[in-house]
Design a protein around this motif. Structure first.
Motif, PDB file in Angstrom:
ATOM      1  N   ILE A 249      43.048  -7.159  11.339  1.00 23.30           N
ATOM      2  CA  ILE A 249      43.975  -6.051  11.778  1.00 23.30           C
ATOM      3  C   ILE A 249      43.487  -5.737  12.919  1.00 23.30           C
ATOM      4  O   ILE A 249      42.078  -5.814  13.301  1.00 23.30           O
ATOM      5  CB  ILE A 249      43.680  -4.778  10.630  1.00 23.30           C
ATOM      6  N   THR A 251      42.602  -3.834  16.599  1.00 23.01           N
ATOM      7  CA  THR A 251      42.216  -2.553  16.618  1.00 23.01           C
ATOM      8  C   THR A 251      41.890  -2.465  18.260  1.00 23.01           C
ATOM      9  O   THR A 251      41.591  -3.531  19.008  1.00 23.01           O
ATOM     10  CB  THR A 251      40.948  -2.343  16.103  1.00 23.01           C
ATOM     11  N   VAL A 263      38.730  -8.500   8.094  1.00 20.81           N
ATOM     12  CA  VAL A 263      38.546  -7.892   7.096  1.00 20.81           C
ATOM     13  C   VAL A 263      38.451  -9.001   6.179  1.00 20.81           C
ATOM     14  O   VAL A 263      39.274  -9.820   5.810  1.00 20.81           O
ATOM     15  CB  VAL A 263      39.792  -7.132   6.614  1.00 20.81           C
ATOM     16  N   ARG A 267      35.267  -5.873   2.124  1.00 18.80           N
ATOM     17  CA  ARG A 267      35.347  -4.693   3.023  1.00 18.80           C
ATOM     18  C   ARG A 267      36.780  -4.089   2.590  1.00 18.80           C
ATOM     19  O   ARG A 267      36.821  -2.867   2.494  1.00 18.80           O
ATOM     20  CB  ARG A 267      35.497  -5.250   4.471  1.00 18.80           C
ATOM     21  N   TYR A 268      37.844  -4.969   2.197  1.00 20.35           N
ATOM     22  CA  TYR A 268      39.008  -4.447   1.582  1.00 20.35           C
ATOM     23  C   TYR A 268      38.685  -3.589   0.271  1.00 20.35           C
ATOM     24  O   TYR A 268      39.071  -2.541   0.343  1.00 20.35           O
ATOM     25  CB  TYR A 268      39.968  -5.266   1.273  1.00 20.35           C
ATOM     26  N   ILE A 271      36.528  -0.214   1.204  1.00 20.58           N
ATOM     27  CA  ILE A 271      37.286   0.772   1.745  1.00 20.58           C
ATOM     28  C   ILE A 271      38.119   1.490   0.945  1.00 20.58           C
ATOM     29  O   ILE A 271      38.203   2.794   0.740  1.00 20.58           O
ATOM     30  CB  ILE A 271      38.318   0.338   2.902  1.00 20.58           C
ATOM     31  N   HIS A 295      47.974  -1.150   9.964  1.00 19.05           N
ATOM     32  CA  HIS A 295      46.779  -0.179  10.042  1.00 19.05           C
ATOM     33  C   HIS A 295      46.027  -0.488   8.751  1.00 19.05           C
ATOM     34  O   HIS A 295      46.541  -0.271   7.556  1.00 19.05           O
ATOM     35  CB  HIS A 295      47.184   1.051  10.368  1.00 19.05           C
ATOM     36  N   SER A 296      44.626  -0.259   8.723  1.00 23.04           N
ATOM     37  CA  SER A 296      44.078  -0.283   7.337  1.00 23.04           C
ATOM     38  C   SER A 296      44.203   1.059   6.800  1.00 23.04           C
ATOM     39  O   SER A 296      44.220   1.088   5.281  1.00 23.04           O
ATOM     40  CB  SER A 296      42.322  -0.306   8.050  1.00 23.04           C
ATOM     41  N   ILE A 300      44.967  -0.453   3.324  1.00 26.35           N
ATOM     42  CA  ILE A 300      44.061  -0.702   2.505  1.00 26.35           C
ATOM     43  C   ILE A 300      43.611   0.582   1.640  1.00 26.35           C
ATOM     44  O   ILE A 300      43.686   0.434   0.542  1.00 26.35           O
ATOM     45  CB  ILE A 300      42.659  -1.067   3.420  1.00 26.35           C
ATOM     46  N   THR A 392      38.407  -0.012  11.171  1.00 26.65           N
ATOM     47  CA  THR A 392      38.739  -0.964  10.433  1.00 26.65           C
ATOM     48  C   THR A 392      37.269  -1.806  10.141  1.00 26.65           C
ATOM     49  O   THR A 392      36.892  -2.359   8.984  1.00 26.65           O
ATOM     50  CB  THR A 392      39.736  -1.911  10.581  1.00 26.65           C
ATOM     51  N   GLU A 393      36.556  -1.952  11.244  1.00 26.73           N
ATOM     52  CA  GLU A 393      35.506  -2.930  11.208  1.00 26.73           C
ATOM     53  C   GLU A 393      34.253  -2.419  11.211  1.00 26.73           C
ATOM     54  O   GLU A 393      33.134  -2.792  11.085  1.00 26.73           O
ATOM     55  CB  GLU A 393      35.472  -3.815  12.666  1.00 26.73           C
ATOM     56  N   SER A 397      31.260   4.328   7.862  1.00 29.40           N
ATOM     57  CA  SER A 397      32.226   5.325   7.547  1.00 29.40           C
ATOM     58  C   SER A 397      31.846   6.657   6.644  1.00 29.40           C
ATOM     59  O   SER A 397      30.876   6.287   5.971  1.00 29.40           O
ATOM     60  CB  SER A 397      33.452   4.477   6.415  1.00 29.40           C
TER      61      SER A 397
END
Length: 648
Positions: A249, A251, A263, A267-268, A271, A295-296, A300, A392-393, A397
């Motif tokens: 993705i 960014t 990704v 990670r998918y 999130i 976009h994530s 996602i 995304t990365e 979060s």
């Protein structure tokens, strides 16, 4: 909790032990020492602990649950397709994806079959695990079937922003290393503009496109190919596991052209799972997704609820403020996704019956301002706002799990090490992290703005940083000796503020990026495009705040020493070269642009003066989107913009 609080507690226990040794009962020893502890300032820690206990316990429960499943999936070498297969087996005929534009409904079994057909087609092309294929189309269920089918055989999709044009599009294709490209027929003209740069790729079109146009591109009709492709599971084994690459993705990051963020499957899952558990989603929820699937947030957080948790997701190609609540009523949506701008647009709409007839109980997204937050909940009777922060990365979060107005998340003050993220002091001009005499970074105090970072641990799927396809770009986001000697951390570049209870509030984006219309705009990228259009003229691009508007509007200071700048020609060229969100809303024409001794453009003064004609004698212009032209920014027009009387 401050350092003093961490010191008082063990000392109090030691003294309690001594009193007990002297014959004083433990109970009375602890009671007396509790009084001493509270009187010496420890009461503040107790106050914070009591206020945040419920929130922290909920957060800990979510964290442990996600960790438990992730360790299980790592051990089993699960992938997103294999987890999706479990959902298909549970309820094959349940609605998985709904295409709002056509009204078409795909069941879980149909999505599985269509993605199988994609996987079989991929193998027929000779592509194998580890190959990259770009997907360039507007949001619709077919996009999900494409990347999911590719993932079933280990091919890695690169999800390209469908707003990109020319140089930016060519760049994104190049950094991905794609050997093929699938594009939507709606973007045929865009692809034709860059066809010379795509000659080495295998091209495929989805949707209705003139045969002669496809012939000129040497592109094949993918719909026709997929109609003949077997819908049985692909008989192929690849060695990918939960921590291997799923897709890319793009960014903006903090500098330069878009970067391809890696990704991985874990990670998918992470999130999507954090969103599901943090915001109290349920298996029978219906999610309304009007955010782009490149976009994530859309692909996602939105689609991930379908693939991993069995929810139905309604996909709308483009956001419509006038149709938003009508769609929610039509499809019985219970969860909606937003960016801050969406909520503001909805509030500006006239009252309509559907806004009180819907069943939406959760709105999840980011960028919602406090003054819009409460108005949105009250007017539309949405009980829960699931605000979050993340890229995304990133590995830092955050999620707002208890409806704290204005907060994008929290970190425990009582047990901060459970989730090792920190706000660190930084130089406001350079955004470099400030270090103490030991060479370590300096944590921020409550209320003090700082850059949010996350400690990196490659062995922990929650703490790893997979970075970008470009290793140099990856290394720029990592800082060493942050919490202690020898460690490393992901540095977001985003300024945040944390209060004494641990709630975190977004302050601003650092570096050469600002957010506008829900998109990250790289000033370096836009400067390069504008400078090329103006025959390498000096250009400074930056974001400026506009009262009552989320994000920052783009402004370009352009060197025009001969006073020959042509606004009409400039706008026409910009419309062809840049997506709408990256086009400058304000222009400033100056004899020259401020530069350092090493010829780096300086923006500090320009940003402070903004678009206020009282602050400069330079010529200022405003992009009147309704009239389709740049017009002179007079004092009267400036006043109207500041009062919210002029639409941006």
């Amino acid at each position: 909790m401050g350092a003093g609080d961490g010191f008082r507690a063990p000392v109090a226990l030691i003294i309690a032990g001594l009193l007990s040794a002297l014959g004083v009962p433990w109970f009375w020893s602890l009671v007396s020492l509790l009084g001493v502890y509270l009187c010496s300032g420890g009461w503040r820690f107790v106050y914070v602990a009591v206020r945040t206990a419920k929130r922290d316990l909920i957060g800990l429960q979510v964290l442990l649950r996600v960790k438990f499943y992730m360790r299980q999936y790592i051990r089993n070498r699960s992938t997103i397709p294999s987890l999706f297969a479990q959902r298909v087996a549970l309820h094959p005929e349940k609605a998985a994806l709904v295409d709002e534009s056509s009204g078409e409904v795909w069941s879980f079994s149909e999505l599985d079959r269509r993605s199988n057909a994609v996987a079989q087609w991929v193998l027929a092309q000779g592509w194998r695990s580890g190959d990259v294929v770009a997907i360039f189309m507007e949001s619709r269920p077919q996009m999900v079937a494409l990347w999911l089918g590719m993932a079933k055989v280990g091919v890695e999709p690169a999800l390209i922003n469908f707003n990109l044009r020319r140089d930016s599009l060519i760049h994104c294709m190049g950094v991905s290393g794609a050997c093929g490209m699938v594009f939507g027929a709606e973007l045929l003209d865009v692809v034709l503009e860059v066809r010379e740069s795509l000659r080495s790729l295998s091209l495929f079109s989805c949707g209705s496109a003139p045969a002669e146009m496809l012939d000129s591109l040497s592109a094949a009709d993918l719909d026709a190919l997929l109609s003949k492709s077997p819908e049985t599971p692909p008989a192929v084994a690849h060695n990918k596991g939960f921590n291997d690459r799923l897709f890319y993705i793009y960014t903006s990051g903090t500098t330069g052209l878009p970067k391809a963020a890696i990704v991985v499957h874990s990670r998918y899952y992470r999130i999507a799972a954090f969103s599901y558990y943090s915001f109290g989603l349920q298996p029978d929820d219906v999610v309304y997704c009007c955010l782009p699937l490149y976009h994530s947030a859309g692909n996602i957080i939105g689609v991930g609820q379908c693939l991993l948790h069995g929810l139905t997701v309604v996909i709308r190609r483009k956001f419509s403020a006038s149709r938003f609540w009508d769609d929610c009523v039509k499809y019985n949506c219970t969860v909606v996704q937003y960016i801050g701008e969406i909520c503001r647009y909805l509030l500006s709409q006239p009252v309509r019956p559907s806004e009180s007839l819907h069943r939406v109980r959760v709105a999840m997204g980011n960028g919602l301002r406090p003054n819009v937050w409460e108005s949105f909940m009250k007017r539309f009777s949405v009980k829960r706002i699931g605000e979050f922060y993340g890229a995304t990365e990133c590995n830092c979060s955050l999620a707002n799990m208890d409806n704290k107005v204005g907060a994008c998340g929290f970190n425990s003050v009582v047990l901060p090490s459970v989730y090792p993220i920190r706000l660190l002091r930084a130089d406001e001009d350079t955004m470099e992290l400030i270090r103490d005499s030991r060479g370590l970074c300096v944590p921020c105090k409550p209320g003090e703005p700082g850059i949010i970072v996350g400690r990196i641990n490659p062995q922990d799927p929650l703490r790893r940083f997979d970075g970008y396809a470009n290793e140099e770009a990856t290394s720029k986001k990592i800082s060493h000796n942050v919490f202690r000697k020898g460690d490393s951390a992901y540095v977001s570049g985003d300024l945040m503020v944390m209060d004494e209870l641990g709630y975190v509030y977004f302050r601003d984006r650092g570096g050469d990026t600002f957010r506008w219309r829900g998109e990250n705009v790289s000033t370096t990228e836009v400067e390069g495009v504008l400078s090329a259009l103006l025959k390498q003229t000096d250009v400074a691009v930056y974001g400026v705040s506009v009262p009552g508007v989320e994000g920052k509007a783009g402004m370009a200071a352009i060197a025009d020493p001969e006073n020959v700048f042509d606004c009409e020609t400039f706008l026409r060229d910009v419309q062809n070269a840049l997506p709408s969100y990256a086009r400058p809303v304000f222009l400033r024409l100056s004899p020259e642009v401020d530069k350092t001794g090493t010829f780096k453009i300086q923006k500090t003064r320009l940003q402070k003066e903004g678009f206020d004609p009282h602050q400069t004698a330079d010529r200022l212009f405003f992009l009147n989107s309704r009239q389709g032209r740049y017009e002179s920014l007079t004092e009267e027009l400036h006043s109207a913009i500041m009062q919210g009387k002029v639409s941006l």
